[in-house]
Enzyme design. Structure first.
Site, PDB file in Angstrom:
ATOM      1  N   HIS A 125      -4.785   7.988  -4.969  1.00 20.69           N
ATOM      2  CA  HIS A 125      -4.190   7.625  -6.451  1.00 20.69           C
ATOM      3  C   HIS A 125      -4.695   8.701  -7.510  1.00 20.69           C
ATOM      4  O   HIS A 125      -3.961   9.006  -8.186  1.00 20.69           O
ATOM      5  CB  HIS A 125      -4.336   6.136  -6.882  1.00 20.69           C
ATOM      6  CG  HIS A 125      -3.490   5.027  -5.776  1.00 20.69           C
ATOM      7  ND1 HIS A 125      -4.118   4.153  -5.579  1.00 20.69           N
ATOM      8  CD2 HIS A 125      -2.263   4.952  -5.436  1.00 20.69           C
ATOM      9  CE1 HIS A 125      -3.329   3.336  -4.879  1.00 20.69           C
ATOM     10  NE2 HIS A 125      -2.005   4.123  -4.848  1.00 20.69           N
TER      11      HIS A 125
ATOM     12  N   LYS B 276       4.490 -10.788  -3.386  1.00 15.84           N
ATOM     13  CA  LYS B 276       3.116 -11.279  -2.750  1.00 15.84           C
ATOM     14  C   LYS B 276       1.936 -11.396  -3.692  1.00 15.84           C
ATOM     15  O   LYS B 276       1.844 -10.505  -4.829  1.00 15.84           O
ATOM     16  CB  LYS B 276       2.782 -10.237  -1.650  1.00 15.84           C
ATOM     17  CG  LYS B 276       3.265 -10.448  -0.355  1.00 15.84           C
ATOM     18  CD  LYS B 276       2.482  -9.306   0.690  1.00 15.84           C
ATOM     19  CE  LYS B 276       2.606  -8.044   0.561  1.00 15.84           C
ATOM     20  NZ  LYS B 276       1.769  -7.228   1.399  1.00 15.84           N
TER      21      LYS B 276
ATOM     22  N   ARG C 101       2.443  10.425   1.296  1.00 20.84           N
ATOM     23  CA  ARG C 101       1.334  10.770   2.102  1.00 20.84           C
ATOM     24  C   ARG C 101       1.938  11.247   3.304  1.00 20.84           C
ATOM     25  O   ARG C 101       1.346  12.339   3.923  1.00 20.84           O
ATOM     26  CB  ARG C 101       0.648   9.588   2.466  1.00 20.84           C
ATOM     27  CG  ARG C 101      -0.263   9.166   0.915  1.00 20.84           C
ATOM     28  CD  ARG C 101      -0.535   7.565   1.311  1.00 20.84           C
ATOM     29  NE  ARG C 101       0.650   6.866   1.095  1.00 20.84           N
ATOM     30  CZ  ARG C 101       0.726   5.644   0.772  1.00 20.84           C
ATOM     31  NH1 ARG C 101      -0.598   4.886   0.791  1.00 20.84           N
ATOM     32  NH2 ARG C 101       1.884   4.912   0.476  1.00 20.84           N
TER      33      ARG C 101
ATOM     34  N   SER D 134      -4.031   1.164  -0.169  1.00 14.96           N
ATOM     35  CA  SER D 134      -4.714   0.011  -0.826  1.00 14.96           C
ATOM     36  C   SER D 134      -4.899  -0.785   0.229  1.00 14.96           C
ATOM     37  O   SER D 134      -6.015  -1.630   0.258  1.00 14.96           O
ATOM     38  CB  SER D 134      -3.897  -0.327  -2.051  1.00 14.96           C
ATOM     39  OG  SER D 134      -3.854   0.371  -2.877  1.00 14.96           O
TER      40      SER D 134
HETATM   41  P1  ADP Z   1       3.377   0.847  -4.308  1.00 11.63           P
HETATM   42  O1  ADP Z   1       3.084  -0.746  -4.046  1.00 11.63           O
HETATM   43  O2  ADP Z   1       4.779   1.004  -5.279  1.00 11.63           O
HETATM   44  O3  ADP Z   1       3.706   1.584  -2.939  1.00 11.63           O
HETATM   45  P2  ADP Z   1       1.086   2.021  -4.626  1.00 11.63           P
HETATM   46  O4  ADP Z   1      -0.069   1.359  -5.576  1.00 11.63           O
HETATM   47  O5  ADP Z   1       0.518   1.853  -3.103  1.00 11.63           O
HETATM   48  O6  ADP Z   1       2.438   1.407  -4.908  1.00 11.63           O
HETATM   49  O7  ADP Z   1       1.157   3.357  -4.734  1.00 11.63           O
HETATM   50  C1  ADP Z   1       1.649   4.001  -5.817  1.00 11.63           C
HETATM   51  C2  ADP Z   1       1.996   5.476  -5.525  1.00 11.63           C
HETATM   52  O8  ADP Z   1       1.051   6.156  -5.200  1.00 11.63           O
HETATM   53  C3  ADP Z   1       3.100   5.420  -4.635  1.00 11.63           C
HETATM   54  O9  ADP Z   1       3.951   6.583  -4.899  1.00 11.63           O
HETATM   55  C4  ADP Z   1       2.272   5.953  -3.291  1.00 11.63           C
HETATM   56  O10 ADP Z   1       2.911   6.627  -2.477  1.00 11.63           O
HETATM   57  C5  ADP Z   1       1.119   6.890  -3.908  1.00 11.63           C
HETATM   58  N1  ADP Z   1       0.092   6.696  -3.000  1.00 11.63           N
HETATM   59  C6  ADP Z   1      -0.760   5.644  -2.344  1.00 11.63           C
HETATM   60  N2  ADP Z   1      -1.496   6.111  -1.669  1.00 11.63           N
HETATM   61  C7  ADP Z   1      -1.834   7.211  -1.923  1.00 11.63           C
HETATM   62  C8  ADP Z   1      -2.759   8.467  -1.405  1.00 11.63           C
HETATM   63  N3  ADP Z   1      -3.707   8.289  -0.573  1.00 11.63           N
HETATM   64  N4  ADP Z   1      -2.144   9.742  -1.768  1.00 11.63           N
HETATM   65  C9  ADP Z   1      -1.241  10.070  -2.465  1.00 11.63           C
HETATM   66  N5  ADP Z   1      -0.352   9.137  -2.957  1.00 11.63           N
HETATM   67  C10 ADP Z   1      -0.525   7.924  -2.621  1.00 11.63           C
END
Ligand code: ADP
Length: 160
Positions: A17, A41, A90, A128
């Protein structure tokens, strides 16, 4: 003023992120990292904890703000007078759901664009949820999350 919104759960923020945040921040005058709080959740961290972890991981002199929203992302984007949603991609597995979301958002608010940024190779396997799982079993998460998040996860799972 060009303002972008990077929405997500950030439960917790990872280096994947942060890489997207750093890169997106160079494109906009202001980037808002918007924590979505309408997840069905129960999250691992409260919205305040998640926001605090993001703020601590950002440099002092930054054009990145942290905020929360409930409801539709496009409504939030309009409320803060932005017109770009940033999302990270990703792998191909992210594509289908992201395409669906981008298309629905386009139908709802045609003036809002979704812009995708490819994950850095080093972080393309990071999520995450994998971090929470690793941390819950005491696995090493060094290099996957900023140090403040590493500490916070250690505290969280020590008390469980
Ligand atoms: P959500 O619950 O909406 O998927 P996340 O917090 O998991 O939200 O992710 C927010 C954004 O960041 C999404 O567009 C996700 O694809 C992107 N993202 C999550 N992990 C990574 C990563 N390791 N590298 C690049 N983008 C990521």
């Amino acid at each position: 003023m060009k303002r972008g919104v990077y929405p997500g759960s950030f439960d917790p923020i990872t280096n994947g992120h942060l890489d997207i945040i750093r890169r997106a921040a160079t494109i906009f005058d202001e980037l808002i990292v918007a924590i979505s709080v309408n997840s069905a959740k129960k999250p691992c961290f409260t919205m305040e904890e998640r926001a605090e972890m993001i703020r601590q991981a950002l440099p002092a002199d930054t054009n990145v703000k942290v905020d929360f929203f409930t409801g539709l992302t496009v409504d939030y984007v309009e409320k803060v007078r932005a017109n770009v949603i940033i999302r990270g991609l990703r792998a191909i597995s992210d594509f289908e759901i992201e395409l669906q979301m981008a298309m629905v958002n386009k139908k709802l608010k045609p003036e809002v664009e979704t812009v995708f940024m490819m994950s850095k190779n080093d972080y393309s396997f990071l999520s995450s949820s994998i971090i929470r799982e690793l941390a819950s079993y005491g696995g090493c998460i060094k290099g996957f999350v900023p140090e403040n998040v590493e500490k916070k996860l250690a505290e969280k799972f020590k008390s469980k």
